[in-house]
Design an enzyme around this catalytic site. Sequence first.
Site, mmCIF file in Angstrom:
data_model
loop_
_atom_site.group_PDB
_atom_site.id
_atom_site.type_symbol
_atom_site.label_atom_id
_atom_site.label_comp_id
_atom_site.label_asym_id
_atom_site.label_seq_id
_atom_site.Cartn_x
_atom_site.Cartn_y
_atom_site.Cartn_z
ATOM 1 N N ASP A 109 0.801 -1.229 0.000
ATOM 2 C CA ASP A 109 0.000 0.000 0.000
ATOM 3 C C ASP A 109 0.834 1.280 0.000
ATOM 4 O O ASP A 109 0.291 2.372 0.167
ATOM 5 C CB ASP A 109 -0.949 0.012 1.201
ATOM 6 C CG ASP A 109 -0.228 -0.015 2.539
ATOM 7 O OD1 ASP A 109 0.987 -0.319 2.549
ATOM 8 O OD2 ASP A 109 -0.871 0.258 3.565
ATOM 9 N N GLU A 110 2.156 1.171 -0.194
ATOM 10 C CA GLU A 110 3.026 2.349 -0.221
ATOM 11 C C GLU A 110 3.996 2.262 -1.394
ATOM 12 O O GLU A 110 4.592 1.205 -1.616
ATOM 13 C CB GLU A 110 3.835 2.465 1.071
ATOM 14 C CG GLU A 110 3.017 2.745 2.314
ATOM 15 C CD GLU A 110 3.903 2.820 3.539
ATOM 16 O OE1 GLU A 110 3.980 3.884 4.167
ATOM 17 O OE2 GLU A 110 4.535 1.794 3.857
#
Length: 422
Positions: A109-110
């Site tokens: 998610d990054e």
Amino acid sequence: MSQPSERVIFLADCQSFYASVEKADHPEYKNKPVAVAGDPARRSGIILAACPIAKSFGVTTAERLGEALRKCPDLVIMRPRMQHYIDISLKITEIYEKFTDLVEVFSIDEQFLDITASQSLLGDPITIARAIQDQVMHETGIRIRVGISSNKVLAKIATDIWAKKNKNGIFILSPSDLERTLWQEPVHKMYGVGSRMTAHFTKLGMMTIGDIARTPLPELKDKFRARFGKQSDIHAEVMWRTANGLDNSPVSPGTFHAAPKSVGHMMTLPRDYADASEVDTILLELTEEVCRDCRQKGYMGSVVTVSCMCSPYETPTGFSRQMKMADPTNNTNKVFEAVKTLFYKYWDQMPVRRAGVMLSALTDDDAYQLTLFEDQERMRALDRATDRIKERYGSAAIMRASSATKAGQASERSMKIGGHYK
């Protein structure tokens, strides 16, 4: 046209990623508290992600499902769908790549983006960040927060400390303004500092990030040596460089797919395993997963590591030991013999709750040692045949007989990715 002299790096973070994906897929839960959690019946009943509404009730990541429900009885619990989350993450990567070809996956998610060269075409950093937010929201329903600075570590810090809390989800952390911004923050907010390290810094009299940054590096190394031993110089320098916002590493698109140093799998068991035959079943399944992964990636390993944690959780026993095999291999049976040798040498006979197997010291599998007493070509052909069956029909399509017993977990694990349901 000349390029800007200072790099402009984004760390783009997906808000409550798993929960946001579920809410995007289930609009009926838009205004309800939603959390993604594992399977409580199999000792994986912890919160993996909670939406902002759930967090407002005090629900936190990694807490037990029962505790979360006591805080928020109306919490909507969704079972994780890891393959779907991976697919959405890849889709978001494709969106980022429309803004720059320098995108580095940091986690599911990054992602880091170097938009230095994109500014001449797409505008200033804030304009680009907003455009990214709008496009990701339009295509996936996921809210993106963006930390902006001149390097990766400061971009990450800008996201974690400020962008995640800003209404617009964007924050620029200027390297020239660290004394007024970053250095005023408490030590526990620094990237790479957990609760234990915070306690160590507190005992060293360092309460803020600025206290670390202002300490001359040789002095900080002396303090670390006195507290952690002679081998702590690198750790001290990492902390000092982070506090001072120093990071020269490039945004590297291929980093996430770099060659692995090891291949391993670990399993938390649904109950205590005390019988050796049951433990053998689990060790064999783990070994098979590791060796299959190695074959898929084109590697053999010459060092095998076995780890184990035994009951009770309050005062667990266990070990992690490794040994070097005679020759590199990715053959399940050969590795399994080494795994059993290690396990039974160090197992204290306490009930097993968690076990792991890993192969390291990897080499390419296109060259291997021939022996007079083994038909290695036949073994490799058999491995390839079973791998093809699993690739085509699923990893549970062909299993060893032991995996069909009550101790076997291969069928259950075939429905999961990274320990969570696909």
